[in-house]
Design an enzyme around this catalytic site. Structure first.
Site, short mmCIF file in Angstrom:
data_model
loop_
_atom_site.label_atom_id
_atom_site.label_comp_id
_atom_site.label_asym_id
_atom_site.label_seq_id
_atom_site.Cartn_x
_atom_site.Cartn_y
_atom_site.Cartn_z
N CYS A 2 0.83 -1.00 0.06
CA CYS A 2 0.07 -0.06 0.02
C CYS A 2 0.86 1.43 0.11
CB CYS A 2 -0.85 0.10 1.26
SG CYS A 2 -1.44 -1.63 1.49
N ARG A 27 0.27 2.37 -5.78
CA ARG A 27 0.56 1.38 -4.72
C ARG A 27 -0.61 0.47 -4.37
NH1 ARG A 27 5.82 3.18 -2.89
NH2 ARG A 27 5.69 1.39 -1.13
N TRP A 74 -3.66 -1.88 -1.24
CA TRP A 74 -3.81 -3.22 -2.06
C TRP A 74 -4.04 -4.27 -1.14
CZ3 TRP A 74 -0.98 -7.53 -3.54
CH2 TRP A 74 -1.11 -8.34 -4.57
N ASN A 100 2.32 -0.50 5.31
CA ASN A 100 2.71 -1.10 4.12
C ASN A 100 3.50 -2.16 4.38
OD1 ASN A 100 3.37 -1.53 1.41
ND2 ASN A 100 5.01 0.09 1.65
N GLY A 101 3.30 -3.40 3.75
CA GLY A 101 3.98 -4.67 4.11
C GLY A 101 3.38 -5.78 4.15
N GLU A 483 4.43 -10.13 -23.68
CA GLU A 483 4.10 -8.77 -23.49
C GLU A 483 2.69 -8.31 -23.83
OE1 GLU A 483 4.88 -6.75 -20.84
OE2 GLU A 483 4.44 -4.80 -21.37
N LYS A 487 -0.65 -7.41 -21.45
CA LYS A 487 -1.66 -6.21 -21.83
C LYS A 487 -2.98 -6.62 -21.86
CE LYS A 487 1.40 -4.83 -20.82
NZ LYS A 487 2.09 -4.10 -20.03
N GLU A 490 -4.45 -8.31 -18.62
CA GLU A 490 -4.65 -7.13 -17.12
C GLU A 490 -5.51 -6.34 -17.43
OE1 GLU A 490 -0.45 -4.94 -17.80
OE2 GLU A 490 -1.33 -4.70 -15.79
N HIS A 506 3.77 -28.79 -28.52
CA HIS A 506 4.08 -29.71 -27.22
C HIS A 506 2.95 -29.83 -26.38
CE1 HIS A 506 8.14 -30.29 -29.24
NE2 HIS A 506 7.98 -28.85 -29.28
N LYS A 605 -0.09 -0.41 -9.46
CA LYS A 605 1.11 -0.09 -10.50
C LYS A 605 2.34 -0.32 -9.93
CE LYS A 605 2.77 2.39 -13.82
NZ LYS A 605 2.66 1.57 -15.05
#
Ligand code: F6R
Length: 610
Positions: A2, A27, A74, A100-101, A483, A487, A490, A506, A605
């Site tokens: 957070c 965050r 978060w 935060n943590g 990548e 995108k 998400e 395979h 983010k």
């Protein structure tokens, strides 16, 4: 995990905390809350959802505070509800605390406290910290914090207030960043997870290290070690070139940032290509030529998008500089036993410079005696402060949670660093200049893709109703495809699987049918014939196929359902135009599906817990 922010000074703390929290929303944005003291009592307001909702509630409740701490969350432990929102309190509601943590032993601590009769109101790990401090409190807040910290396992940055101490915020940290700033007159003090959130233009800042405790007052800051001995902290002066975020007329930050790439690429290159001498010039770069000439191998660390950029980096190092290299997902890296030598160069890549896994892995590598080069977008970030040297992306703030312009700039900086190494190891000037010429074309290639955005919007409409996708490619197009798949998943919540094209047969090809489109990245000349065969294989099994291929690429248009053409380009630099096309496709699909594009569900983010 957070963002935490606190203000003590003469001004109204509420708007300052709200602005600070908005800067920290990268965050996490699952819930937000604020607490402070008013007329000797703790008062608070918290709300599930984004900060804008908290702001509304504060207004409705006519909250007044003399100073305040705030939080944007978060969710790790417990759902994103009002009750789990920070601040959390002790049993007597005299302490309010933001964190935060992650407290790894919170279950044991909670059960112990419960057996002593303590009542818990939330499911969070954080609440045990507030309850422990409450339990140990005997008129001395610092002493209560000092007794609590050794009981905690895990990582934390905390800020707390106590109703009996209406002129102070106490802060402490272990493995999580926490900065404390003050103005030149020292009339106000700020506590924040990130010094870039200070709204003072050139703040004086100190950073708390492991198990340090700070007593923060408006006109004074004192820092103590775990034995409560006073420490003299180094005060740094930061240049905050804060710019109010703007969508610049675009509907979302994401599309604005995608469109910025023709210029952000130039910013990554500008001043760094020394055409006269055919060398790369990095500003404020402290890894000596001697150190770099002795580099025997490179180990790249990163998460998500940054790891994908790192994967492309490994190919640059092998193809251009002929230095063996590998990339590792940072959350795995620190638990491995890599064979690092003093000649291993570690490159830690992070847009934010705050990703906990990347920072932990970087610290591990430093402890093993390796030099660490950071590649980062955010000045003053933890990564840029701790790496031996940092190359900045200069891409400007990336506001959308989904990373786009940072990726292309990371790849650009990696290509420059590969060229720098190559020239130190003897790559000829003509060859260097050949690469320079190719690099200078990239911005134009990106621009050509951007000019055809409306075509991708039309293609996106056709593909937006599918729920499953494969994104395939070969060589440089493998990480590019991964990548692009990231995108799509998400921001659209679509099942997009990135795979090396040759690997489909395979196992994964079993999934293919008419409802499972394949997006193929075909801009790799070296493996062109191979990807054409892979397209035949998926087409034979009924998949709708969309190809991103260079103009004039042989044998693709007659196989696939849709084709988006890209400017021709040498293989190493083909990821740039290809990824911009992939980003646009994902954006338009997400838009068709009505998703929350800039702040997708469940994400942050910057991921500041391991
Ligand atoms: C995806 C995305 C994430 C980040 C990852 C690492 O769009 O943004 O995958 O790339 O969380 O973040 P940084 O680069 O800040 O370390």
């Amino acid at each position: 995990m957070c963002g935490i922010f606190g203000y003590i000074g003469k001004k109204d703390p509420i708007p300052i905390c709200i602005s600070g929290l908005k800067q920290l929303e990268y965050r996490g944005y699952d819930s937000a809350g604020i607490a402070g003291i008013f007329q000797g009592k703790i008062r608070s307001c918290k709300e599930a959802g984004k900060i804008a909702r908290l702001e509304k509630k504060i207004h409705q409740e006519h909250l007044n505070l003399e100073f305040a701490i705030g939080h944007t969350r978060w969710a790790t432990h417990g759902k994103p509800t009002d009750q789990n929102a920070h601040p959390h309190f002790d049993d007597k509601s005299t302490i309010a605390l933001v964190h935060n943590g992650i407290i790894e032993n919170y279950q044991t601590l909670r059960e112990q406290l419960q057996s002593e009769g303590v009542r818990f109101l939330s499911e969070t790990d954080t609440e045990v910290i507030a309850q422990l401090i409450g339990k140990f409190y005997e008129n001395d807040l610092l002493a209560a914090v000092q007794k609590t910290l050794p009981l905690l396992r895990g990582s934390f940055a905390i800020a707390l207030i106590h109703a009996n101490h209406p002129d102070q915020i106490v802060a402490a940290a272990r493995q999580s960043p926490l900065s404390i700033g003050f103005d030149d007159e020292h009339s106000e003090s700020i506590v924040s997870s990130d010094p870039n959130a200070f709204l003072i233009s050139t703040p004086n800042v100190l950073f708390l290290r492991n198990d340090e405790i700070a007593l923060v007052q408006a006109n004074r800051i004192r820092v103590f070690n775990s034995q409560l001995q006073h420490i003299d902290k180094k005060i740094e002066r930061l240049e905050n070139d804060y710019q109010a975020p703007s969508k610049g007329g675009f509907e979302h930050y994401l599309i604005k940032e995608i469109f910025e790439q023709s210029s952000t690429i130039q910013k990554a290159l500008i001043g760094r290509l020394n055409e006269e001498k055919a060398t790369i010039d990095f500003e404020q770069f402290s890894l000596s030529d001697e150190t770099l000439k002795n580099v025997s191998n490179i180990w790249i660390l990163g998460c998500g998008t940054s790891a994908h950029a790192g994967w492309i980096g490994t190919m640059f190092f092998e193809d251009i500089a002929h230095v063996p290299s590998s990339v590792e997902i940072a959350s795995e890296a620190r638990y491995r036993n890599p064979l690092l030598t003093p000649n291993t160069l570690v490159i830690a890549i992070s847009q934010s410079g705050e990703t906990a896994d990347t920072i932990a892995a970087m610290r591990e590598a430093k402890q093993r005696g390796c030099k660490v080069l950071g590649i980062c977008n955010v000045a003053n970030s933890t990564l840029s402060r701790e790496a031996d040297s940092t190359l900045f992306l200069k891409a400007g703030p990336e506001m959308s949670v989904c990373s786009t312009k940072a990726f292309s700039s990371q790849v650009a900086v990696l290509s420059l660093f590969a060229l720098h190494l190559a020239s130190l190891k003897g790559l000829g000037k003509d060859e260097m200049r050949r690469y320079f010429n190719e690099l200078k074309k990239i911005s134009g290639h990106i621009q050509q893709v951007l000019e055809k955005a409306s075509l991708l919007q039309t293609i996106a409409k056709k593909y937006a109703h599918y729920d499953d996708f494969f994104f395939i490619g070969r060589r440089y197009m493998v990480p590019t495809g991964l990548e692009a798949a990231l995108k799509l998943k998400e921001i659209s919540y679509v099942n997009a699987n990135g795979y090396p094209a040759g690997e489909l047969k395979h196992g994964p090809i079993a999934l293919i049918n008419q409802k499972f489109p394949v997006v193929a990245f075909c801009a790799n000349e070296q493996t062109h014939e191979k990807i054409v065969s892979n397209l035949m294989e998926v087409k034979a099994r009924g998949a709708p196929v969309l190809a991103f291929a260079p103009e004039g690429a042989h044998g693709i248009s007659n196989i696939v359902d849709d084709i988006f053409t890209l400017p021709p380009c040498i293989d190493p630099f083909a990821p740039f135009a290809s990824i911009v096309a992939g980003q646009l496709l994902s954006y338009y699909i997400a838009k068709e599906r009505g998703c929350d594009i800039d702040q997708p569900r469940n994400l942050a983010k910057s991921v500041t817990v391991e």
